[in-house]
Design a protein around this motif. Structure first.
Motif, PDB file in Angstrom:
ATOM      1  N   VAL A 171      48.860  88.598  56.840  1.00  0.00           N
ATOM      2  CA  VAL A 171      48.497  87.284  56.309  1.00  0.00           C
ATOM      3  C   VAL A 171      49.760  86.673  55.712  1.00  0.00           C
ATOM      4  CG1 VAL A 171      47.095  86.030  54.623  1.00  0.00           C
ATOM      5  CG2 VAL A 171      46.142  88.031  55.799  1.00  0.00           C
ATOM      6  N   PHE A 172      50.028  85.404  56.020  1.00  0.00           N
ATOM      7  CA  PHE A 172      51.208  84.735  55.471  1.00  0.00           C
ATOM      8  C   PHE A 172      50.891  84.124  54.110  1.00  0.00           C
ATOM      9  CE2 PHE A 172      53.088  83.839  59.924  1.00  0.00           C
ATOM     10  CZ  PHE A 172      53.751  85.051  59.888  1.00  0.00           C
ATOM     11  N   ASP A 173      51.783  84.362  53.158  1.00  0.00           N
ATOM     12  CA  ASP A 173      51.689  83.689  51.866  1.00  0.00           C
ATOM     13  C   ASP A 173      52.058  82.218  52.059  1.00  0.00           C
ATOM     14  OD1 ASP A 173      51.303  83.315  49.199  1.00  0.00           O
ATOM     15  OD2 ASP A 173      52.992  84.539  48.525  1.00  0.00           O
ATOM     16  N   SER A 174      51.494  81.346  51.249  1.00  0.00           N
ATOM     17  CA  SER A 174      51.823  79.916  51.354  1.00  0.00           C
ATOM     18  C   SER A 174      53.296  79.709  50.997  1.00  0.00           C
ATOM     19  CB  SER A 174      50.931  79.091  50.436  1.00  0.00           C
ATOM     20  OG  SER A 174      51.087  79.506  49.089  1.00  0.00           O
ATOM     21  N   HIS A 175      53.926  78.736  51.647  1.00  0.00           N
ATOM     22  CA  HIS A 175      55.357  78.489  51.446  1.00  0.00           C
ATOM     23  C   HIS A 175      55.548  77.065  50.916  1.00  0.00           C
ATOM     24  CE1 HIS A 175      59.676  78.272  52.204  1.00  0.00           C
ATOM     25  NE2 HIS A 175      59.656  79.588  52.370  1.00  0.00           N
ATOM     26  N   PRO A 176      56.466  76.854  49.978  1.00  0.00           N
ATOM     27  CA  PRO A 176      56.652  75.507  49.400  1.00  0.00           C
ATOM     28  C   PRO A 176      57.260  74.504  50.373  1.00  0.00           C
ATOM     29  CG  PRO A 176      58.302  77.037  48.533  1.00  0.00           C
ATOM     30  CD  PRO A 176      57.313  77.855  49.307  1.00  0.00           C
ATOM     31  N   LEU A 177      57.929  74.966  51.427  1.00  0.00           N
ATOM     32  CA  LEU A 177      58.620  74.048  52.331  1.00  0.00           C
ATOM     33  C   LEU A 177      58.057  74.028  53.741  1.00  0.00           C
ATOM     34  CD1 LEU A 177      62.388  74.703  51.424  1.00  0.00           C
ATOM     35  CD2 LEU A 177      60.875  72.907  50.562  1.00  0.00           C
ATOM     36  N   PHE A 178      57.613  75.187  54.237  1.00  0.00           N
ATOM     37  CA  PHE A 178      57.326  75.314  55.655  1.00  0.00           C
ATOM     38  C   PHE A 178      55.840  75.514  55.941  1.00  0.00           C
ATOM     39  CE2 PHE A 178      61.622  77.101  55.010  1.00  0.00           C
ATOM     40  CZ  PHE A 178      62.344  76.207  55.771  1.00  0.00           C
ATOM     41  N   THR A 179      55.402  74.965  57.067  1.00  0.00           N
ATOM     42  CA  THR A 179      54.110  75.303  57.656  1.00  0.00           C
ATOM     43  C   THR A 179      54.381  75.993  58.981  1.00  0.00           C
ATOM     44  OG1 THR A 179      53.940  73.140  58.743  1.00  0.00           O
ATOM     45  CG2 THR A 179      52.917  73.373  56.561  1.00  0.00           C
ATOM     46  N   VAL A 180      53.401  76.762  59.467  1.00  0.00           N
ATOM     47  CA  VAL A 180      53.613  77.600  60.644  1.00  0.00           C
ATOM     48  C   VAL A 180      52.572  77.296  61.709  1.00  0.00           C
ATOM     49  CG1 VAL A 180      53.878  79.973  61.482  1.00  0.00           C
ATOM     50  CG2 VAL A 180      54.431  79.427  59.110  1.00  0.00           C
ATOM     51  N   SER A 181      53.030  77.270  62.954  1.00  0.00           N
ATOM     52  CA  SER A 181      52.141  77.194  64.111  1.00  0.00           C
ATOM     53  C   SER A 181      52.663  78.189  65.135  1.00  0.00           C
ATOM     54  CB  SER A 181      52.105  75.784  64.704  1.00  0.00           C
ATOM     55  OG  SER A 181      51.325  75.756  65.880  1.00  0.00           O
ATOM     56  N   GLN A 182      51.954  79.327  65.267  1.00  0.00           N
ATOM     57  CA  GLN A 182      52.446  80.422  66.104  1.00  0.00           C
ATOM     58  C   GLN A 182      53.849  80.811  65.628  1.00  0.00           C
ATOM     59  OE1 GLN A 182      50.586  82.157  68.448  1.00  0.00           O
ATOM     60  NE2 GLN A 182      48.969  80.988  67.494  1.00  0.00           N
TER      61      GLN A 182
END
Length: 319
Positions: free
Chosen positions: A212-223
């Protein structure tokens, strides 16, 4: 109710030895155990396999069952003959407690209600026969995007079963986990032999850690691709500029083309979540930020821009 062909369920011949029956049961029980199998019918098959084994492993039950097997086919409607009582055939005492194992009506009609279960797991009664392997453990592991980008090692604490003598206890164990570079959310890390131990001698099950990815202040992820929004000034957007841009691997240079507008997307190749065989990119979304005019001089500059650079961004709106 339907007649059940227990020999067919276990895939053995009617003259199969007890060792053949036990071997067939263990193979099928491991295959269809709900903690392991992805088959949507796994739980039903597992219970059916366990019921068949409960009958065929017991010499008295098997003998009584065989008296009817030659006269019935699997799935046919079945009713015990008048006056049937399992005690008369075996001399055993029939339990009167409520069924706790979920045995079928067919089983209950022949052998009476099964003995009550003393554990909270609906599969524990049958699990006790699968002595060569402990139960798998499944858990979630939260990591940062940077840990996925670079790969990492983490120490985790895990509560799992251990056997002391004849007692099954729970203890907390520390484990080292290697996080592969480029692992994605939802993928699993398997630690072989780090699951629960079996009650009897045998190897441990496995530990499966879902990422599970922790939330990031700068980046969002798609694949494998990551995206960020980059604020720029009107003059940087109008004239173009060389800018420093954060990435998961550290700041890099980005050339902003002249005439860029809010929403323009630029790509930084290979700066996403890349593994040995797959490459991810980073996308930078431009957002033009206009400074406030707080002094008289600043206000005059905006007025001068309006005179020498007449521009209406709403012309296409028809207003």
């Amino acid at each position: 109710m339907e007649y059940k062909d227990y020999y067919k369920i276990l895939g053995v011949a009617k003259d199969a030895s007890q060792e053949d029956i036990k071997r067939a049961y263990r193979k099928l029980a491991r295959k269809y155990h709900p903690d392991v199998s992805k088959d949507p019918e796994a739980e039903l098959r597992f219970k059916e396999i366990g019921e068949a084994y409960e009958v065929l492993k017991d010499a008295e039950k098997r003998s009584a069952y065989d008296q009817f097997g030659s006269n019935w086919r699997n799935g046919q409607d079945f009713k015990p003959p008048p006056g049937w009582d399992f005690r008369e055939f075996t001399g055993s005492h029939r339990s009167t407690g409520a069924s706790q194992h979920g045995f079928s009506d067919f089983f209950e009609a022949l052998f009476g209600q099964s003995r009550p279960r003393t554990t909270s797991s609906p599969f524990s009664f049958f699990d006790s026969e699968i002595i060569d392997r402990g139960r798998d453990i499944r858990a979630k592991l939260t990591i940062t995007l940077e840990e996925s980008f670079r790969g990492a090692r983490r120490t985790i604490s895990l509560a799992r079963n251990v056997v002391h003598g004849s007692m099954l206890n729970t203890e907390t164990t520390s484990l080292q986990v290697t996080i592969p570079q480029g692992i994605l959310e939802g993928q699993q890390i398997r630690l072989e032999g780090q699951g629960d131990v079996a009650m009897e001698a045998g190897r441990r099950g496995d530990l499966f850690l879902e990422i599970v990815f922790d939330s990031h202040p700068l980046f969002t992820v798609s694949q494998r691709d990551v995206t960020m929004t980059l604020p720029v000034t009107p003059w940087e957007a109008a004239l173009g500029a060389n800018l420093k841009v954060p990435t998961l691997g550290g700041p890099v240079d980005l050339k902003l083309p002249a005439g860029s507008q809010t929403g323009k997307k630029l790509r930084l190749k290979g700066k996403g979540l890349s593994s040995k065989n797959h490459t991810g990119d980073q996308y930078v979304i431009i957002s033009v930020h206009t400074p406030k005019a707080e002094t008289d001089r600043q206000k005059e500059l905006y007025k001068e821009m309006a005179k020498i650079m007449p521009f209406n961004p709403r012309t296409k709106l028809g207003v």
